[in-house]
Design a protein around this motif. Structure first.
Motif, PDB file in Angstrom:
ATOM      1  N   TYR A  39       3.533   9.050  -2.279  1.00  0.00           N
ATOM      2  CA  TYR A  39       3.834   8.139  -1.172  1.00  0.00           C
ATOM      3  C   TYR A  39       2.893   8.380   0.009  1.00  0.00           C
ATOM      4  CZ  TYR A  39       6.331   6.467   2.968  1.00  0.00           C
ATOM      5  OH  TYR A  39       6.658   5.872   4.162  1.00  0.00           O
ATOM      6  N   HIS A  40       2.722   9.639   0.399  1.00  0.00           N
ATOM      7  CA  HIS A  40       1.854   9.954   1.538  1.00  0.00           C
ATOM      8  C   HIS A  40       0.398   9.608   1.244  1.00  0.00           C
ATOM      9  CE1 HIS A  40       4.943  11.567   4.073  1.00  0.00           C
ATOM     10  NE2 HIS A  40       5.345  12.383   3.106  1.00  0.00           N
ATOM     11  N   ARG A  41      -0.039   9.827   0.013  1.00  0.00           N
ATOM     12  CA  ARG A  41      -1.432   9.482  -0.347  1.00  0.00           C
ATOM     13  C   ARG A  41      -1.634   7.971  -0.317  1.00  0.00           C
ATOM     14  NH1 ARG A  41      -6.231   9.669   0.566  1.00  0.00           N
ATOM     15  NH2 ARG A  41      -7.674   9.458  -1.150  1.00  0.00           N
ATOM     16  N   LEU A  42      -0.653   7.211  -0.810  1.00  0.00           N
ATOM     17  CA  LEU A  42      -0.755   5.747  -0.756  1.00  0.00           C
ATOM     18  C   LEU A  42      -0.826   5.264   0.688  1.00  0.00           C
ATOM     19  CD1 LEU A  42       1.794   4.729  -3.535  1.00  0.00           C
ATOM     20  CD2 LEU A  42      -0.710   4.615  -3.655  1.00  0.00           C
ATOM     21  N   GLN A  43      -0.055   5.884   1.567  1.00  0.00           N
ATOM     22  CA  GLN A  43      -0.114   5.521   2.985  1.00  0.00           C
ATOM     23  C   GLN A  43      -1.497   5.804   3.550  1.00  0.00           C
ATOM     24  OE1 GLN A  43       3.208   7.594   4.877  1.00  0.00           O
ATOM     25  NE2 GLN A  43       4.158   5.588   5.185  1.00  0.00           N
ATOM     26  N   GLU A  44      -2.079   6.951   3.208  1.00  0.00           N
ATOM     27  CA  GLU A  44      -3.423   7.285   3.673  1.00  0.00           C
ATOM     28  C   GLU A  44      -4.447   6.233   3.237  1.00  0.00           C
ATOM     29  OE1 GLU A  44      -4.222  11.129   2.085  1.00  0.00           O
ATOM     30  OE2 GLU A  44      -2.881  12.156   3.478  1.00  0.00           O
ATOM     31  N   LEU A  45      -4.241   5.677   2.053  1.00  0.00           N
ATOM     32  CA  LEU A  45      -5.157   4.669   1.521  1.00  0.00           C
ATOM     33  C   LEU A  45      -4.865   3.261   2.045  1.00  0.00           C
ATOM     34  CD1 LEU A  45      -5.295   5.930  -2.152  1.00  0.00           C
ATOM     35  CD2 LEU A  45      -7.137   6.057  -0.454  1.00  0.00           C
ATOM     36  N   GLY A  46      -3.787   3.129   2.812  1.00  0.00           N
ATOM     37  CA  GLY A  46      -3.437   1.825   3.375  1.00  0.00           C
ATOM     38  C   GLY A  46      -2.734   0.907   2.393  1.00  0.00           C
ATOM     39  N   ILE A  47      -2.149   1.463   1.346  1.00  0.00           N
ATOM     40  CA  ILE A  47      -1.412   0.672   0.367  1.00  0.00           C
ATOM     41  C   ILE A  47       0.046   0.612   0.811  1.00  0.00           C
ATOM     42  CG2 ILE A  47      -0.622   0.551  -2.034  1.00  0.00           C
ATOM     43  CD1 ILE A  47      -3.256   1.942  -2.799  1.00  0.00           C
ATOM     44  N   PRO A  48       0.588  -0.591   1.048  1.00  0.00           N
ATOM     45  CA  PRO A  48       1.975  -0.711   1.501  1.00  0.00           C
ATOM     46  C   PRO A  48       2.942  -0.128   0.472  1.00  0.00           C
ATOM     47  CG  PRO A  48       0.825  -2.824   1.632  1.00  0.00           C
ATOM     48  CD  PRO A  48      -0.059  -1.882   0.890  1.00  0.00           C
ATOM     49  N   GLU A  58       8.242   2.542  -4.230  1.00  0.00           N
ATOM     50  CA  GLU A  58       7.780   1.182  -4.484  1.00  0.00           C
ATOM     51  C   GLU A  58       6.463   0.992  -3.750  1.00  0.00           C
ATOM     52  OE1 GLU A  58      10.821  -1.462  -3.156  1.00  0.00           O
ATOM     53  OE2 GLU A  58      12.186  -0.899  -4.763  1.00  0.00           O
ATOM     54  N   ALA A  59       5.494   0.371  -4.417  1.00  0.00           N
ATOM     55  CA  ALA A  59       4.205   0.095  -3.811  1.00  0.00           C
ATOM     56  C   ALA A  59       3.828  -1.354  -4.084  1.00  0.00           C
ATOM     57  CB  ALA A  59       3.140   1.028  -4.377  1.00  0.00           C
ATOM     58  N   ARG A  60       3.225  -2.000  -3.092  1.00  0.00           N
ATOM     59  CA  ARG A  60       2.760  -3.374  -3.279  1.00  0.00           C
ATOM     60  C   ARG A  60       1.281  -3.322  -3.627  1.00  0.00           C
ATOM     61  NH1 ARG A  60       2.751  -6.393   1.685  1.00  0.00           N
ATOM     62  NH2 ARG A  60       0.516  -6.572   1.553  1.00  0.00           N
ATOM     63  N   ILE A  61       0.981  -3.748  -4.824  1.00  0.00           N
ATOM     64  CA  ILE A  61      -0.387  -3.736  -5.321  1.00  0.00           C
ATOM     65  C   ILE A  61      -0.879  -5.173  -5.312  1.00  0.00           C
ATOM     66  CG2 ILE A  61      -1.877  -3.115  -7.254  1.00  0.00           C
ATOM     67  CD1 ILE A  61      -0.424  -0.755  -5.830  1.00  0.00           C
ATOM     68  N   ASP A  62      -1.829  -5.452  -4.417  1.00  0.00           N
ATOM     69  CA  ASP A  62      -2.297  -6.825  -4.283  1.00  0.00           C
ATOM     70  C   ASP A  62      -3.795  -6.977  -4.498  1.00  0.00           C
ATOM     71  OD1 ASP A  62      -3.043  -5.554  -1.992  1.00  0.00           O
ATOM     72  OD2 ASP A  62      -1.959  -6.881  -0.628  1.00  0.00           O
ATOM     73  N   SER A  63      -4.402  -5.963  -5.097  1.00  0.00           N
ATOM     74  CA  SER A  63      -5.825  -6.061  -5.418  1.00  0.00           C
ATOM     75  C   SER A  63      -6.133  -5.126  -6.581  1.00  0.00           C
ATOM     76  CB  SER A  63      -6.679  -5.680  -4.207  1.00  0.00           C
ATOM     77  OG  SER A  63      -6.608  -4.289  -3.971  1.00  0.00           O
ATOM     78  N   PRO A  64      -7.220  -5.398  -7.278  1.00  0.00           N
ATOM     79  CA  PRO A  64      -7.617  -4.491  -8.361  1.00  0.00           C
ATOM     80  C   PRO A  64      -7.926  -3.082  -7.846  1.00  0.00           C
ATOM     81  CG  PRO A  64      -8.728  -6.589  -8.609  1.00  0.00           C
ATOM     82  CD  PRO A  64      -8.038  -6.616  -7.273  1.00  0.00           C
ATOM     83  N   ALA A  66      -6.494  -1.528  -5.294  1.00  0.00           N
ATOM     84  CA  ALA A  66      -5.212  -0.852  -5.056  1.00  0.00           C
ATOM     85  C   ALA A  66      -4.585  -0.432  -6.378  1.00  0.00           C
ATOM     86  CB  ALA A  66      -4.268  -1.756  -4.267  1.00  0.00           C
ATOM     87  N   ALA A  67      -4.700  -1.265  -7.401  1.00  0.00           N
ATOM     88  CA  ALA A  67      -4.152  -0.924  -8.715  1.00  0.00           C
ATOM     89  C   ALA A  67      -4.850   0.314  -9.285  1.00  0.00           C
ATOM     90  CB  ALA A  67      -4.291  -2.105  -9.675  1.00  0.00           C
ATOM     91  N   LEU A  68      -6.162   0.364  -9.149  1.00  0.00           N
ATOM     92  CA  LEU A  68      -6.918   1.514  -9.642  1.00  0.00           C
ATOM     93  C   LEU A  68      -6.574   2.773  -8.857  1.00  0.00           C
ATOM     94  CD1 LEU A  68      -9.019   2.651 -11.553  1.00  0.00           C
ATOM     95  CD2 LEU A  68     -10.776   1.947  -9.929  1.00  0.00           C
ATOM     96  N   GLN A  69      -6.426   2.637  -7.545  1.00  0.00           N
ATOM     97  CA  GLN A  69      -6.069   3.793  -6.728  1.00  0.00           C
ATOM     98  C   GLN A  69      -4.687   4.322  -7.107  1.00  0.00           C
ATOM     99  OE1 GLN A  69      -6.763   1.886  -2.934  1.00  0.00           O
ATOM    100  NE2 GLN A  69      -8.573   3.156  -2.578  1.00  0.00           N
ATOM    101  N   LEU A  70      -3.738   3.424  -7.300  1.00  0.00           N
ATOM    102  CA  LEU A  70      -2.392   3.849  -7.698  1.00  0.00           C
ATOM    103  C   LEU A  70      -2.431   4.540  -9.060  1.00  0.00           C
ATOM    104  CD1 LEU A  70       0.651   4.012  -7.349  1.00  0.00           C
ATOM    105  CD2 LEU A  70       0.801   1.714  -8.314  1.00  0.00           C
ATOM    106  N   TRP A  71      -3.160   3.962 -10.013  1.00  0.00           N
ATOM    107  CA  TRP A  71      -3.275   4.579 -11.335  1.00  0.00           C
ATOM    108  C   TRP A  71      -3.866   5.983 -11.214  1.00  0.00           C
ATOM    109  CZ3 TRP A  71      -7.440   6.670 -13.805  1.00  0.00           C
ATOM    110  CH2 TRP A  71      -7.199   7.107 -15.103  1.00  0.00           C
TER     111      TRP A  71
END
Length: 98
Positions: A39-48, A58-64, A66-71
């Protein structure tokens, strides 16, 4: 004519729609302590994202991207040490052609 910010956002979403439609939502079993780290890493990356006590991340993935970063982040926590070592070794041996 220059597009406004909201028009640009709509255009970007429309351009991404065919790519994002192919993505499948997957529920990952992640340890609670790892979930907060993710969660904290996703916040650092600006992913809601949202992560409440006793609730799933829960994360909102709205770009390829963001999807790659989450993976990549989730893979880091779910992979075994051997898998991570092999992945790193493959990265070191990969040759990039420019």
């Amino acid at each position: 004519m220059r597009a406004t910010q909201s028009e640009s956002a709509i255009a970007d979403k429309e351009a991404l729609q065919p790519v994002l439609e192919g993505l499948e939502i997957e529920v990952l079993a992640i340890e609670q302590t790892d979930r907060w780290s993710i969660y904290h890493r996703l916040q650092e990356l600006g992913i809601p994202c949202n992560c409440a006590i006793a609730q799933p991340l829960e994360a909102r993935i709205d770009s390829p991207t963001a999807a790659l970063q989450l993976w990549s982040i989730a893979h880091r926590y779910r992979a075994s040490q051997n898998e991570l070592r092999d992945f790193l070794e493959d990265c070191w041996q990969t040759r990039i052609r420019v």
